[in-house]
Design a protein around this motif. Structure first.
Motif, PDB file in Angstrom:
ATOM      1  N   LEU A 302       0.819  -1.214   0.000  1.00 19.80           N
ATOM      2  CA  LEU A 302       0.000   0.000   0.000  1.00 19.80           C
ATOM      3  C   LEU A 302       0.851   1.262   0.000  1.00 19.80           C
ATOM      4  O   LEU A 302       1.808   1.379   0.770  1.00 19.80           O
ATOM      5  CB  LEU A 302      -0.917   0.001   1.229  1.00 19.80           C
ATOM      6  N   GLU A 303       0.490   2.169  -0.851  1.00 18.79           N
ATOM      7  CA  GLU A 303       1.170   3.470  -0.890  1.00 18.79           C
ATOM      8  C   GLU A 303       0.618   4.351   0.230  1.00 18.79           C
ATOM      9  O   GLU A 303      -0.595   4.605   0.282  1.00 18.79           O
ATOM     10  CB  GLU A 303       0.921   4.149  -2.235  1.00 18.79           C
ATOM     11  N   PRO A 304       1.479   4.840   1.138  1.00 17.05           N
ATOM     12  CA  PRO A 304       0.994   5.643   2.275  1.00 17.05           C
ATOM     13  C   PRO A 304       0.193   6.869   1.859  1.00 17.05           C
ATOM     14  O   PRO A 304      -0.739   7.276   2.551  1.00 17.05           O
ATOM     15  CB  PRO A 304       2.288   6.044   2.997  1.00 17.05           C
ATOM     16  N   ASP A 305       0.515   7.434   0.707  1.00 16.93           N
ATOM     17  CA  ASP A 305      -0.133   8.686   0.325  1.00 16.93           C
ATOM     18  C   ASP A 305      -1.570   8.497  -0.165  1.00 16.93           C
ATOM     19  O   ASP A 305      -2.298   9.483  -0.352  1.00 16.93           O
ATOM     20  CB  ASP A 305       0.684   9.408  -0.743  1.00 16.93           C
ATOM     21  N   ILE A 306      -2.004   7.245  -0.415  1.00 15.15           N
ATOM     22  CA  ILE A 306      -3.384   7.051  -0.873  1.00 15.15           C
ATOM     23  C   ILE A 306      -4.352   6.851   0.296  1.00 15.15           C
ATOM     24  O   ILE A 306      -5.557   6.770   0.098  1.00 15.15           O
ATOM     25  CB  ILE A 306      -3.500   5.865  -1.853  1.00 15.15           C
ATOM     26  N   VAL A 307      -3.810   6.719   1.515  1.00 18.02           N
ATOM     27  CA  VAL A 307      -4.664   6.547   2.691  1.00 18.02           C
ATOM     28  C   VAL A 307      -5.240   7.910   3.080  1.00 18.02           C
ATOM     29  O   VAL A 307      -4.520   8.809   3.497  1.00 18.02           O
ATOM     30  CB  VAL A 307      -3.872   5.945   3.875  1.00 18.02           C
ATOM     31  N   SER A 361      -2.704  -3.515  -8.765  1.00 17.93           N
ATOM     32  CA  SER A 361      -1.791  -2.606  -8.067  1.00 17.93           C
ATOM     33  C   SER A 361      -0.646  -2.147  -8.975  1.00 17.93           C
ATOM     34  O   SER A 361      -0.211  -2.866  -9.870  1.00 17.93           O
ATOM     35  CB  SER A 361      -1.212  -3.319  -6.834  1.00 17.93           C
ATOM     36  N   LYS A 362      -0.141  -0.960  -8.710  1.00 23.02           N
ATOM     37  CA  LYS A 362       1.018  -0.457  -9.457  1.00 23.02           C
ATOM     38  C   LYS A 362       2.247  -1.357  -9.250  1.00 23.02           C
ATOM     39  O   LYS A 362       3.111  -1.445 -10.114  1.00 23.02           O
ATOM     40  CB  LYS A 362       1.351   0.969  -9.008  1.00 23.02           C
ATOM     41  N   LYS A 363       2.307  -2.014  -8.096  1.00 24.63           N
ATOM     42  CA  LYS A 363       3.455  -2.873  -7.778  1.00 24.63           C
ATOM     43  C   LYS A 363       3.184  -4.342  -8.106  1.00 24.63           C
ATOM     44  O   LYS A 363       3.886  -5.226  -7.636  1.00 24.63           O
ATOM     45  CB  LYS A 363       3.803  -2.731  -6.292  1.00 24.63           C
ATOM     46  N   ARG A 364       2.163  -4.595  -8.905  1.00 23.44           N
ATOM     47  CA  ARG A 364       1.815  -5.973  -9.246  1.00 23.44           C
ATOM     48  C   ARG A 364       2.921  -6.609 -10.098  1.00 23.44           C
ATOM     49  O   ARG A 364       3.703  -5.920 -10.747  1.00 23.44           O
ATOM     50  CB  ARG A 364       0.497  -6.016 -10.009  1.00 23.44           C
ATOM     51  N   ASN A 365       2.949  -7.930 -10.093  1.00 21.58           N
ATOM     52  CA  ASN A 365       3.810  -8.659 -11.012  1.00 21.58           C
ATOM     53  C   ASN A 365       3.081  -9.897 -11.488  1.00 21.58           C
ATOM     54  O   ASN A 365       2.050 -10.282 -10.935  1.00 21.58           O
ATOM     55  CB  ASN A 365       5.171  -9.004 -10.385  1.00 21.58           C
TER      56      ASN A 365
END
Length: 497
Positions: A302-307, A361-365
Motif C-alpha cells: 500500500l502506498e501511504p499517500d493514498i490513505v 496494483s502499481k506494484k503488481r507482477n
C-alpha cells in the motif's frame, strides 16, 4: 523467458473480465440460483428452529393472528422472535402450498438478494473485477448457503439481508444523510426478524459513527430522525404485541433470549474461546487463506499517500462489521456456529476489494497475479463442489414421508394425532419431535396432541391417530386393542381405532 513484471497477459485477461462484467455476473448468479433453489423442497425438515418457525407460521394462518406466534396452538415463549420471518414463511405457504418449499423459499430469495446487494455495492466501491470476485465468494460460502440460513426456513437469511443493508447504508452516509435513516429502518427490520441479535448492528453503527466523527457532525433533527427510523417500526409491532399478552413476551425476551443466552450456556451449546475460529477453519478455510494472504500483501504494497479519511472510514467500518459480531459471540456463553453468519458478506467484500486491489496494483507482477487467480479459482471450485454435493444429496426421513402420505388421505385430515416420537430436549422430554409435529400440521392439517397410549385410547374424537416407531416396545402393548394400521413403512406405524 517470462518477465515477472510483464503483466500485460494477465492485465488483458482481467480487462476482458471487466468488459464482460454482466456476462460473468450472470454466470455467477446462475451458480447462486442453483446453490439456493435446487432440491430446496426435497430435503427433510429439521427439528428445532426450522420446524418451530414453520409451525408458528402455519398456526398464524390457522388462528388468523399474525402477531402472536404459537406452538401446538399455545403461545410460544421459547421461540422469542418478532414475526417478520414468520410472515415470510406465510408468504411461501401461500405461493407454494403447505410444504418444505413454501417453508424455505423466501429464505433462499433473501440470500439471493443479499448476494446481489454485495455485488452492487462492491461494484460501486471497488469496480467490476472486485464485484465479480465478491459475488463469487459469497455464492460459494458453504456455511452461508448450507448451515441454518439460505436453504432453511430459519430467520437467519432474512436477518442477514437487513443486517447487510443496514451496514452498507451506514457506509453511504457521507454521500447522503438519507442513508443514515436507511441504516435505522433496516436495523428495525433486522430486529423484527431476529430480535437481540441486532445488538451487533447497534455496536457496529455506534462505534463507527463515533470513531469516524460523523456523529458529532449530525444536527439534532437528523439524529432524532435516525432514532425514530430505528425505533418506530419496532415500537408499532410492540404495541400490537402488547395488546395480545401484555408484558410477558417482552419480559421473557429480555430474561431468556438476551440475559441468559449471553451469560449462561443454554441447551448444551458450549464452546471454548476458539469456537468461532475453529468454525471458520472448518467451513471457510480456502477463502480465509486467500483473504489473509491478500490483506497482508496489500498492506505491504500500500502506498501511504493514498490513505485518506474516506479510505480509513471504509476500512474501519468493514473491520467493525467483522470483528464486533465475532467478539460478541465469542464472549457470550451460548455458542452456536451460525451466530457469526452476518460476517460473511463483509468477508466477501473484503476479499473482493483486496484481491482486485492486488491484481491491479502499481506494484503488481505476473507471478502474484497468476498465484492469486489460481487461489481464487481453486477456492471457488472446492467450495462449489462441496455445495453441489450437499444440495444434490436426496436424504429421506421415512417418518416425514409417512406423515406426508397420510396427509393425502382425506378421511384423516384434521384429526387428532398422538406420537411416541419425542423431543430430544431434556427441558421438554414429553413434547413432540418438532419436525414431525410440523409435518402433521402442514400435510394433513392434523392436530398434534401430547400424551401416551392411554391418552390416545381415551380420545373420543373421530378417528384419532397414533404415530409409533416400529422398534418401540410400546408397539406390543397396542396389539391387544385390535387397532387399525392406517399406514406403515420400515420406520413407523400410524394406527387408528
Amino acid at each position: 523467458m517470462i518477465r515477472i513484471f510483464n503483466t500485460k497477459p494477465m492485465d488483458s485477461i482481467l480487462d476482458f473480465f471487466e468488459r464482460c462484467y454482466y456476462i460473468f455476473l450472470a454466470i455467477i448468479l446462475m451458480f447462486a440460483a442453483f446453490n439456493l433453489f435446487y432440491n430446496l423442497g426435497n430435503t427433510p425438515i429439521s427439528s428445532w428452529d426450522e420446524a418451530r418457525h414453520g409451525v408458528s407460521a402455519f398456526e398464524m394462518i390457522k388462528n388468523n393472528n399474525y402477531i402472536v406466534n404459537t406452538y401446538a396452538y399455545s403461545n410460544d415463549y421459547w421461540n422469542l422472535k418478532p414475526p417478520l420471518s414468520y410472515w415470510a414463511i406465510i408468504a411461501g405457504y401461500k405461493l407454494f402450498g403447505y410444504n418444505a418449499l413454501g417453508l424455505r423459499f423466501f429464505s433462499a430469495v433473501a440470500a439471493l438478494l443479499t448476494i446481489l446487494v454485495v455485488a452492487i455495492f462492491t461494484l460501486i466501491k471497488h469496480g467490476r473485477l472486485a464485484s465479480i470476485i465478491s459475488t463469487a465468494v459469497l455464492t460459494a460460502t458453504m456455511p452461508y448457503i448450507i448451515e441454518h440460513c439460505a436453504r432453511t426456513g430459519d430467520a437467519d437469511s432474512i436477518f442477514i439481508l437487513f443486517f447487510t443493508l443496514s451496514i452498507i447504508s451506514m457506509l453511504m452516509i457521507e454521500k447522503s444523510i438519507g442513508f443514515l435513516y436507511c441504516t435505522g429502518v433496516f436495523f428495525a427490520f433486522a430486529f423484527l426478524a431476529k430480535s437481540w441479535h441486532t445488538i451487533s448492528i447497534i455496536a457496529i453503527v455506534g462505534s463507527y459513527l463515533i470513531l469516524s466523527g460523523i456523529l458529532f457532525k449530525l444536527k439534532a433533527r437528523e439524529f432524532i430522525l435516525f432514532l425514530l427510523s430505528s425505533i418506530l417500526p419496532i415500537f408499532i409491532w410492540g404495541i400490537f404485541r402488547f395488546t395480545q399478552d401484555g408484558l410477558i413476551f417482552f419480559k421473557t425476551m429480555i430474561d431468556f433470549d438476551l440475559l441468559k443466552r449471553t451469560s449462561t450456556t443454554l441447551e448444551g451449546h458450549i464452546g471454548s474461546t476458539s469456537f468461532y475460529i475453529e468454525r471458520l477453519q472448518f467451513g471457510y478455510f480456502y477463502w480465509l487463506l486467500v483473504l489473509v494472504s491478500s490483506v497482508v500483501s496489500l498492506t505491504l504494497l500500500l502506498e501511504p499517500d493514498i490513505v485518506n479519511k474516506k479510505l480509513f472510514n471504509y476500512i474501519l467500518a468493514i473491520f467493525l462489521w467483522i470483528a464486533v459480531p465475532f467478539l460478541l459471540y465469542t464472549k457470550a456463553k451460548t455458542k452456536i456456529s451460525w451466530y457469526i453468519l452476518p460476517i460473511y458478506p463483509a468477508l466477501a467484500m473484503s476479499l473482493g476489494g483486496a484481491v482486485s486491489g492486488l491484481l491491479k496494483s502499481k506494484k503488481r507482477n505476473l507471478v502474484l497475479q497468476i498465484l492469486l487467480s489460481l487461489m481464487l479459482l481453486f477456492s471457488f471450485y472446492k467450495n462449489e463442489i462441496s455445495i453441489i454435493n450437499m444440495v444434490s444429496h436426496n436424504s429421506v426421513d421415512n417418518v416425514q414421508e409417512l406423515i406426508k402420505e397420510l396427509g393425502s388421505m382425506l378421511e384423516y385430515r384434521g384429526k387428532n394425532i398422538y406420537s411416541l416420537y419425542k423431543s430430544e430436549s431434556a427441558d421438554n422430554p414429553d413434547r413432540w419431535d418438532q419436525s414431525y409435529l410440523l409435518c402433521s400440521e402442514l400435510y394433513g392439517d392434523m392436530v398434534p396432541k401430547e400424551g401416551e397410549i392411554e391418552d390416545f385410547l381415551e380420545d373420543t374424537t373421530d378417528k384419532p391417530l397414533f404415530l409409533v416407531p416400529k422398534n418401540s416396545k410400546q408397539t406390543q402393548k397396542l396389539d391387544r386393542y385390535n387397532l387399525k394400521v392406517v399406514l406403515e413403512n420400515k420406520s413407523a406405524y400410524i394406527f387408528s381405532k
